[in-house]
Write a protein that holds these residues in place. Structure first.
Motif, PDB file in Angstrom:
ATOM      1  N   GLY A  23      12.514   6.196   8.571  1.00  0.00           N
ATOM      2  CA  GLY A  23      11.237   5.884   9.421  1.00  0.00           C
ATOM      3  C   GLY A  23      10.412   4.531   8.913  1.00  0.00           C
ATOM      4  N   ASP A  24      10.467   4.386   7.622  1.00  0.00           N
ATOM      5  CA  ASP A  24       9.952   3.268   6.911  1.00  0.00           C
ATOM      6  C   ASP A  24      10.417   1.878   7.239  1.00  0.00           C
ATOM      7  N   GLY A  25      11.707   2.035   7.684  1.00  0.00           N
ATOM      8  CA  GLY A  25      12.383   0.709   8.219  1.00  0.00           C
ATOM      9  C   GLY A  25      13.745   0.490   7.289  1.00  0.00           C
ATOM     10  N   LEU A  26      14.097   1.120   6.528  1.00  0.00           N
ATOM     11  CA  LEU A  26      15.394   1.129   5.735  1.00  0.00           C
ATOM     12  C   LEU A  26      16.518   1.637   6.904  1.00  0.00           C
ATOM     13  N   ASP A  27      17.481   0.826   7.111  1.00  0.00           N
ATOM     14  CA  ASP A  27      18.500   0.801   8.209  1.00  0.00           C
ATOM     15  C   ASP A  27      19.775   0.823   7.895  1.00  0.00           C
ATOM     16  N   THR A  28      20.143   0.862   6.617  1.00  0.00           N
ATOM     17  CA  THR A  28      21.380   0.672   6.118  1.00  0.00           C
ATOM     18  C   THR A  28      21.800   2.010   5.078  1.00  0.00           C
ATOM     19  N   VAL A  29      22.850   2.261   4.878  1.00  0.00           N
ATOM     20  CA  VAL A  29      23.371   3.141   4.075  1.00  0.00           C
ATOM     21  C   VAL A  29      23.211   2.637   2.604  1.00  0.00           C
ATOM     22  N   THR A  30      23.591   1.255   2.484  1.00  0.00           N
ATOM     23  CA  THR A  30      23.396   0.773   1.170  1.00  0.00           C
ATOM     24  C   THR A  30      21.840   0.629   0.860  1.00  0.00           C
ATOM     25  N   GLN A  31      20.752   0.220   1.671  1.00  0.00           N
ATOM     26  CA  GLN A  31      19.388   0.077   1.223  1.00  0.00           C
ATOM     27  C   GLN A  31      18.864   1.616   0.975  1.00  0.00           C
ATOM     28  N   LEU A  32      19.313   2.669   1.445  1.00  0.00           N
ATOM     29  CA  LEU A  32      19.044   3.932   1.354  1.00  0.00           C
ATOM     30  C   LEU A  32      19.496   4.621  -0.263  1.00  0.00           C
ATOM     31  N   ALA A  33      20.809   4.129  -0.415  1.00  0.00           N
ATOM     32  CA  ALA A  33      21.338   4.419  -1.639  1.00  0.00           C
ATOM     33  C   ALA A  33      20.527   3.727  -2.771  1.00  0.00           C
ATOM     34  N   GLU A  34      20.281   2.678  -2.456  1.00  0.00           N
ATOM     35  CA  GLU A  34      19.360   1.941  -3.694  1.00  0.00           C
ATOM     36  C   GLU A  34      18.169   2.628  -4.020  1.00  0.00           C
ATOM     37  N   ARG A  35      17.495   2.797  -2.905  1.00  0.00           N
ATOM     38  CA  ARG A  35      16.255   3.401  -2.851  1.00  0.00           C
ATOM     39  C   ARG A  35      16.134   4.896  -3.660  1.00  0.00           C
ATOM     40  N   LEU A  36      16.974   5.810  -3.147  1.00  0.00           N
ATOM     41  CA  LEU A  36      17.398   6.856  -3.726  1.00  0.00           C
ATOM     42  C   LEU A  36      18.015   7.126  -4.916  1.00  0.00           C
ATOM     43  N   GLY A  37      18.752   5.972  -5.456  1.00  0.00           N
ATOM     44  CA  GLY A  37      19.409   6.033  -6.640  1.00  0.00           C
ATOM     45  C   GLY A  37      20.522   6.927  -6.584  1.00  0.00           C
ATOM     46  N   MET A  38      21.372   6.888  -5.233  1.00  0.00           N
ATOM     47  CA  MET A  38      22.603   7.667  -5.250  1.00  0.00           C
ATOM     48  C   MET A  38      23.658   6.598  -4.705  1.00  0.00           C
ATOM     49  N   THR A  39      24.715   7.162  -4.558  1.00  0.00           N
ATOM     50  CA  THR A  39      25.982   6.422  -4.370  1.00  0.00           C
ATOM     51  C   THR A  39      25.806   6.206  -2.686  1.00  0.00           C
ATOM     52  N   THR A  40      26.649   5.080  -2.333  1.00  0.00           N
ATOM     53  CA  THR A  40      26.832   5.200  -0.623  1.00  0.00           C
ATOM     54  C   THR A  40      27.396   6.160  -0.153  1.00  0.00           C
ATOM     55  N   GLN A  41      28.467   6.704  -0.703  1.00  0.00           N
ATOM     56  CA  GLN A  41      29.099   7.801  -0.282  1.00  0.00           C
ATOM     57  C   GLN A  41      28.370   9.077  -0.294  1.00  0.00           C
ATOM     58  N   ALA A  42      27.371   9.491  -1.024  1.00  0.00           N
ATOM     59  CA  ALA A  42      26.355  10.440  -0.836  1.00  0.00           C
ATOM     60  C   ALA A  42      25.513  10.313   0.174  1.00  0.00           C
ATOM     61  N   ILE A  43      24.966   9.046   0.410  1.00  0.00           N
ATOM     62  CA  ILE A  43      24.061   8.815   1.348  1.00  0.00           C
ATOM     63  C   ILE A  43      24.606   9.028   2.593  1.00  0.00           C
ATOM     64  N   SER A  44      26.105   8.377   2.867  1.00  0.00           N
ATOM     65  CA  SER A  44      26.630   8.450   4.200  1.00  0.00           C
ATOM     66  C   SER A  44      27.030  10.000   4.674  1.00  0.00           C
ATOM     67  N   LYS A  45      27.187  10.801   3.462  1.00  0.00           N
ATOM     68  CA  LYS A  45      27.224  12.346   3.678  1.00  0.00           C
ATOM     69  C   LYS A  45      25.827  12.693   4.346  1.00  0.00           C
ATOM     70  N   ILE A  46      24.710  12.270   3.682  1.00  0.00           N
ATOM     71  CA  ILE A  46      23.469  12.994   4.451  1.00  0.00           C
ATOM     72  C   ILE A  46      23.187  12.460   5.485  1.00  0.00           C
ATOM     73  N   CYS A  47      23.594  11.051   5.709  1.00  0.00           N
ATOM     74  CA  CYS A  47      23.290  10.397   7.169  1.00  0.00           C
ATOM     75  C   CYS A  47      24.108  11.140   8.326  1.00  0.00           C
ATOM     76  N   ALA A  48      25.573  11.601   7.878  1.00  0.00           N
ATOM     77  CA  ALA A  48      26.119  12.387   8.745  1.00  0.00           C
ATOM     78  C   ALA A  48      25.525  13.646   9.069  1.00  0.00           C
ATOM     79  N   THR A  49      25.014  14.200   8.074  1.00  0.00           N
ATOM     80  CA  THR A  49      24.433  15.626   8.233  1.00  0.00           C
ATOM     81  C   THR A  49      23.091  15.473   9.272  1.00  0.00           C
ATOM     82  N   LEU A  50      22.213  14.365   8.996  1.00  0.00           N
ATOM     83  CA  LEU A  50      21.147  14.121   9.967  1.00  0.00           C
ATOM     84  C   LEU A  50      21.565  13.656  11.436  1.00  0.00           C
ATOM     85  N   ALA A  51      22.643  13.062  11.380  1.00  0.00           N
ATOM     86  CA  ALA A  51      23.312  12.684  12.812  1.00  0.00           C
ATOM     87  C   ALA A  51      23.625  14.099  13.576  1.00  0.00           C
ATOM     88  N   VAL A  52      24.166  14.898  12.688  1.00  0.00           N
ATOM     89  CA  VAL A  52      24.784  16.182  13.542  1.00  0.00           C
ATOM     90  C   VAL A  52      23.561  16.955  13.658  1.00  0.00           C
TER      91      VAL A  52
END
Length: 153
Positions: free
Chosen positions: A46-75
């Motif tokens: 909502g603040d404008g981060l719009d890629t998995v890589t940006q979210l991973a860097e901001r949250l200090g998580m792996t891109t794989q973990a963020i991809s899973k989170i995004c898949a859940t949010l999409a579902v």
């Protein structure tokens, strides 16, 4: 008499209280099963981060973990993935109308928690606290600081 409370413990307790207020608001509108990481990801999108890589860097998580989170949010109907015109290997992340509403609820809960702080300590004191926290949070890290980041899972 006990010693003065440790700043780190106080900050952790304040953070936990704020997260609980936000998650409680989400639970009240049907999203009580979302984790703190999922909620933060939605906030950052909502603040404008719009890629998995940006979210991973901001949250200090792996891109794989963020991809899973995004898949859940999409579902859950909160997030959609769109083509990325700049980089065909990645997808742009965007909130759906339901995601935008969930983020609005989170922000409202955060604002209500901030009003509670104002009632406890006053506007001026809270302003000083916020300025001090921002100064510390965004100052350059010391050379001895660990690269480990807090995970919001």
């Amino acid at each position: 008499m006990t010693a003065e409370p440790d700043l780190g413990v106080l900050l952790a307790a304040a953070c936990e209280r704020l997260v609980r207020e936000i998650l409680g608001e989400l639970a009240g509108v049907g999203y009580g099963h979302l984790t703190p990481s999922q909620s933060l990801a939605a906030l950052f999108i909502g603040d404008g981060l719009d890629t998995v890589t940006q979210l991973a860097e901001r949250l200090g998580m792996t891109t794989q973990a963020i991809s899973k989170i995004c898949a859940t949010l999409a579902v859950e109907g909160l997030l959609e993935r769109q083509p990325n015109e700049v980089d065909a290997r990645s997808r742009r992340l965007a909130l759906t109308p339901a995601g935008t509403e969930a983020v609005a609820r989170m922000r409202a809960a955060g604002a209500a928690a901030e009003r509670s702080w104002v009632e406890l300590v006053g506007d001026e004191t809270l302003s000083v606290v916020k300025d001090a926290l921002a100064a510390f949070a965004y100052a350059p890290r010391s050379a001895s600081a660990s690269p480990v980041r807090i995970r919001f899972s």
